[in-house]
Write a protein that holds these residues in place. Structure first.
Motif, PDB file in Angstrom:
ATOM      1  N   PHE A   1      22.201 -52.710 -33.458  1.00  0.00           N
ATOM      2  CA  PHE A   1      23.340 -53.653 -32.877  1.00  0.00           C
ATOM      3  C   PHE A   1      24.646 -53.265 -32.566  1.00  0.00           C
ATOM      4  O   PHE A   1      24.871 -53.379 -31.553  1.00  0.00           O
ATOM      5  N   PHE A   2      25.223 -52.344 -33.275  1.00  0.00           N
ATOM      6  CA  PHE A   2      26.261 -51.705 -32.961  1.00  0.00           C
ATOM      7  C   PHE A   2      26.231 -50.868 -31.532  1.00  0.00           C
ATOM      8  O   PHE A   2      27.129 -50.883 -30.727  1.00  0.00           O
ATOM      9  N   HIS A   3      25.277 -50.171 -31.654  1.00  0.00           N
ATOM     10  CA  HIS A   3      24.976 -49.216 -30.153  1.00  0.00           C
ATOM     11  C   HIS A   3      24.878 -50.370 -29.155  1.00  0.00           C
ATOM     12  O   HIS A   3      25.471 -49.856 -28.360  1.00  0.00           O
ATOM     13  N   PHE A   4      24.142 -51.501 -29.356  1.00  0.00           N
ATOM     14  CA  PHE A   4      24.069 -52.496 -28.433  1.00  0.00           C
ATOM     15  C   PHE A   4      25.343 -52.919 -27.831  1.00  0.00           C
ATOM     16  O   PHE A   4      25.852 -52.815 -26.659  1.00  0.00           O
ATOM     17  N   LEU A   5      26.010 -53.267 -28.935  1.00  0.00           N
ATOM     18  CA  LEU A   5      27.820 -53.617 -28.628  1.00  0.00           C
ATOM     19  C   LEU A   5      28.396 -52.685 -27.880  1.00  0.00           C
ATOM     20  O   LEU A   5      29.123 -53.230 -26.854  1.00  0.00           O
ATOM     21  N   SER A   6      28.511 -51.452 -28.282  1.00  0.00           N
ATOM     22  CA  SER A   6      29.032 -50.439 -27.651  1.00  0.00           C
ATOM     23  C   SER A   6      28.707 -50.288 -26.159  1.00  0.00           C
ATOM     24  O   SER A   6      29.649 -49.973 -25.295  1.00  0.00           O
ATOM     25  N   LYS A   7      27.408 -50.632 -25.979  1.00  0.00           N
ATOM     26  CA  LYS A   7      27.192 -50.676 -24.402  1.00  0.00           C
ATOM     27  C   LYS A   7      27.684 -51.805 -23.657  1.00  0.00           C
ATOM     28  O   LYS A   7      27.831 -51.576 -22.491  1.00  0.00           O
ATOM     29  N   TYR A   8      27.539 -53.116 -24.210  1.00  0.00           N
ATOM     30  CA  TYR A   8      27.810 -54.418 -23.533  1.00  0.00           C
ATOM     31  C   TYR A   8      29.059 -55.124 -23.795  1.00  0.00           C
ATOM     32  O   TYR A   8      29.388 -56.150 -23.344  1.00  0.00           O
ATOM     33  N   MET A   9      29.838 -54.562 -24.701  1.00  0.00           N
ATOM     34  CA  MET A   9      31.107 -55.259 -25.232  1.00  0.00           C
ATOM     35  C   MET A   9      32.032 -54.932 -24.024  1.00  0.00           C
ATOM     36  O   MET A   9      32.271 -54.001 -23.486  1.00  0.00           O
TER      37      MET A   9
ATOM     38  N   LEU B   1      27.527 -62.492 -30.502  1.00  0.00           N
ATOM     39  CA  LEU B   1      26.311 -62.803 -29.484  1.00  0.00           C
ATOM     40  C   LEU B   1      26.861 -63.712 -28.749  1.00  0.00           C
ATOM     41  O   LEU B   1      26.634 -63.747 -27.347  1.00  0.00           O
ATOM     42  N   ALA B   2      27.482 -64.810 -29.205  1.00  0.00           N
ATOM     43  CA  ALA B   2      28.170 -66.005 -28.466  1.00  0.00           C
ATOM     44  C   ALA B   2      29.086 -65.479 -27.220  1.00  0.00           C
ATOM     45  O   ALA B   2      29.079 -65.838 -26.055  1.00  0.00           O
ATOM     46  N   GLU B   3      29.802 -64.468 -27.694  1.00  0.00           N
ATOM     47  CA  GLU B   3      30.724 -63.881 -26.674  1.00  0.00           C
ATOM     48  C   GLU B   3      30.111 -63.238 -25.566  1.00  0.00           C
ATOM     49  O   GLU B   3      30.224 -63.441 -24.490  1.00  0.00           O
ATOM     50  N   LEU B   4      29.118 -62.746 -25.974  1.00  0.00           N
ATOM     51  CA  LEU B   4      28.258 -61.855 -24.754  1.00  0.00           C
ATOM     52  C   LEU B   4      27.420 -62.815 -23.892  1.00  0.00           C
ATOM     53  O   LEU B   4      27.306 -62.380 -22.637  1.00  0.00           O
ATOM     54  N   VAL B   5      26.728 -63.774 -24.379  1.00  0.00           N
ATOM     55  CA  VAL B   5      26.398 -64.765 -23.731  1.00  0.00           C
ATOM     56  C   VAL B   5      26.999 -65.411 -22.472  1.00  0.00           C
ATOM     57  O   VAL B   5      26.389 -65.473 -21.433  1.00  0.00           O
ATOM     58  N   HIS B   6      28.387 -65.526 -22.894  1.00  0.00           N
ATOM     59  CA  HIS B   6      29.329 -66.074 -21.653  1.00  0.00           C
ATOM     60  C   HIS B   6      29.651 -64.630 -20.532  1.00  0.00           C
ATOM     61  O   HIS B   6      30.316 -65.167 -19.715  1.00  0.00           O
TER      62      HIS B   6
ATOM     63  N   TRP C   1      27.557 -62.136 -19.730  1.00  0.00           N
ATOM     64  CA  TRP C   1      26.482 -61.380 -18.958  1.00  0.00           C
ATOM     65  C   TRP C   1      25.451 -62.572 -18.382  1.00  0.00           C
ATOM     66  O   TRP C   1      25.203 -63.767 -18.906  1.00  0.00           O
ATOM     67  N   THR C   2      24.899 -62.256 -17.363  1.00  0.00           N
ATOM     68  CA  THR C   2      23.943 -63.263 -16.681  1.00  0.00           C
ATOM     69  C   THR C   2      22.457 -62.435 -16.469  1.00  0.00           C
ATOM     70  O   THR C   2      21.659 -62.880 -16.149  1.00  0.00           O
ATOM     71  N   LYS C   3      22.700 -60.901 -16.745  1.00  0.00           N
ATOM     72  CA  LYS C   3      21.411 -60.096 -16.250  1.00  0.00           C
ATOM     73  C   LYS C   3      20.378 -60.512 -17.271  1.00  0.00           C
ATOM     74  O   LYS C   3      20.628 -60.689 -18.644  1.00  0.00           O
ATOM     75  N   LYS C   4      19.213 -60.721 -16.753  1.00  0.00           N
ATOM     76  CA  LYS C   4      17.948 -61.133 -17.702  1.00  0.00           C
ATOM     77  C   LYS C   4      17.553 -60.200 -18.795  1.00  0.00           C
ATOM     78  O   LYS C   4      17.443 -60.573 -20.149  1.00  0.00           O
ATOM     79  N   GLU C   5      17.737 -58.706 -18.548  1.00  0.00           N
ATOM     80  CA  GLU C   5      17.478 -58.009 -19.668  1.00  0.00           C
ATOM     81  C   GLU C   5      18.554 -57.833 -20.864  1.00  0.00           C
ATOM     82  O   GLU C   5      18.017 -57.659 -22.011  1.00  0.00           O
ATOM     83  N   VAL C   6      19.740 -58.150 -20.299  1.00  0.00           N
ATOM     84  CA  VAL C   6      20.974 -58.322 -21.706  1.00  0.00           C
ATOM     85  C   VAL C   6      20.663 -59.705 -22.294  1.00  0.00           C
ATOM     86  O   VAL C   6      20.734 -59.589 -23.304  1.00  0.00           O
ATOM     87  N   LEU C   7      20.348 -60.723 -21.535  1.00  0.00           N
ATOM     88  CA  LEU C   7      20.115 -62.169 -22.203  1.00  0.00           C
ATOM     89  C   LEU C   7      18.966 -61.715 -23.190  1.00  0.00           C
ATOM     90  O   LEU C   7      18.841 -62.395 -24.214  1.00  0.00           O
ATOM     91  N   ALA C   8      17.823 -60.986 -22.502  1.00  0.00           N
ATOM     92  CA  ALA C   8      16.684 -60.745 -23.529  1.00  0.00           C
ATOM     93  C   ALA C   8      17.064 -60.063 -24.995  1.00  0.00           C
ATOM     94  O   ALA C   8      16.531 -60.764 -25.776  1.00  0.00           O
ATOM     95  N   LYS C   9      17.994 -59.101 -24.831  1.00  0.00           N
ATOM     96  CA  LYS C   9      18.343 -58.415 -25.855  1.00  0.00           C
ATOM     97  C   LYS C   9      19.245 -59.281 -26.703  1.00  0.00           C
ATOM     98  O   LYS C   9      18.831 -59.374 -27.885  1.00  0.00           O
ATOM     99  N   LEU C  10      20.037 -60.245 -26.289  1.00  0.00           N
ATOM    100  CA  LEU C  10      20.713 -61.153 -27.143  1.00  0.00           C
ATOM    101  C   LEU C  10      19.990 -61.980 -27.749  1.00  0.00           C
ATOM    102  O   LEU C  10      20.125 -62.266 -29.024  1.00  0.00           O
ATOM    103  N   GLU C  11      18.807 -62.557 -27.345  1.00  0.00           N
ATOM    104  CA  GLU C  11      17.806 -63.307 -27.808  1.00  0.00           C
ATOM    105  C   GLU C  11      17.142 -62.571 -28.920  1.00  0.00           C
ATOM    106  O   GLU C  11      16.896 -63.176 -30.048  1.00  0.00           O
ATOM    107  N   HIS C  12      16.692 -61.370 -28.746  1.00  0.00           N
ATOM    108  CA  HIS C  12      16.218 -60.519 -29.677  1.00  0.00           C
ATOM    109  C   HIS C  12      17.062 -60.489 -30.813  1.00  0.00           C
ATOM    110  O   HIS C  12      16.557 -60.463 -32.120  1.00  0.00           O
ATOM    111  N   TYR C  13      18.605 -60.017 -30.812  1.00  0.00           N
ATOM    112  CA  TYR C  13      19.242 -59.979 -31.817  1.00  0.00           C
ATOM    113  C   TYR C  13      19.616 -61.204 -32.490  1.00  0.00           C
ATOM    114  O   TYR C  13      19.702 -61.240 -33.934  1.00  0.00           O
ATOM    115  N   GLN C  14      19.360 -62.227 -31.710  1.00  0.00           N
ATOM    116  CA  GLN C  14      19.785 -63.680 -32.371  1.00  0.00           C
ATOM    117  C   GLN C  14      18.498 -64.100 -33.416  1.00  0.00           C
ATOM    118  O   GLN C  14      18.723 -64.474 -34.588  1.00  0.00           O
TER     119      GLN C  14
END
Length: 130
Positions: A122-130, A38-43, A45-58
């Motif tokens: 979460f793995f599905h999410f990672l495969s989409k945004y990593m 999650l910490a890697e992805l925060v750096h 992505w800046t899109k609000k919908e992606v950041l919202a998903k990151l917060e959801h997983y956190q």
């Protein structure tokens, strides 16, 4: 026809507790790894919908970590009770403690499924945004 009773022996329960404790420790380690992702992805992505998903997983990981702590505490309490019974020379659990153990076994099975679903999502999410 005579009804047979299953006897739960203290050493069998202790073995099952050790298995659960190992599983919970593994989940804790995985959650640390997931939080690092999650910490890697925060750096990245800046899109609000992606950041919202990151917060959801956190939030999900924080919640699950709290559940792990509660489950570990329940195991320790039960282990203390078993140790007390063993000291008094009783090698098998009474009905009330057996019921508690079986209820806890169901909790673990439920939590195992919830955690597996979270990981899959979460793995599905990672495969989409990593």
């Amino acid at each position: 026809m005579e009804k047979t009773k299953e006897v739960l022996y203290n050493e069998d329960l202790h073995f099952e507790h050790k298995q659960w404790q190992s599983e919970l420790a593994f989940w804790e380690d995985e959650l640390k790894s997931f939080n690092n992702r999650l910490a890697e992805l925060v750096h990245r992505w800046t899109k609000k919908e992606v950041l919202a998903k990151l917060e959801h997983y956190q939030n999900e990981f924080i919640l699950h970590d709290g559940i792990i702590d509660k489950l570990q505490e329940e195991i320790e309490i039960h282990e203390t009770r078993i140790a007390g019974q063993t000291k008094t020379g009783h090698n098998a659990l009474d009905t009330a403690m057996t019921k508690k153990h079986l209820e806890f076994r169901n909790k673990m099975e439920t939590q195992r499924q919830i955690y597996a679903d979270l990981k899959k999502e979460f793995f599905h999410f990672l495969s989409k945004y990593m």
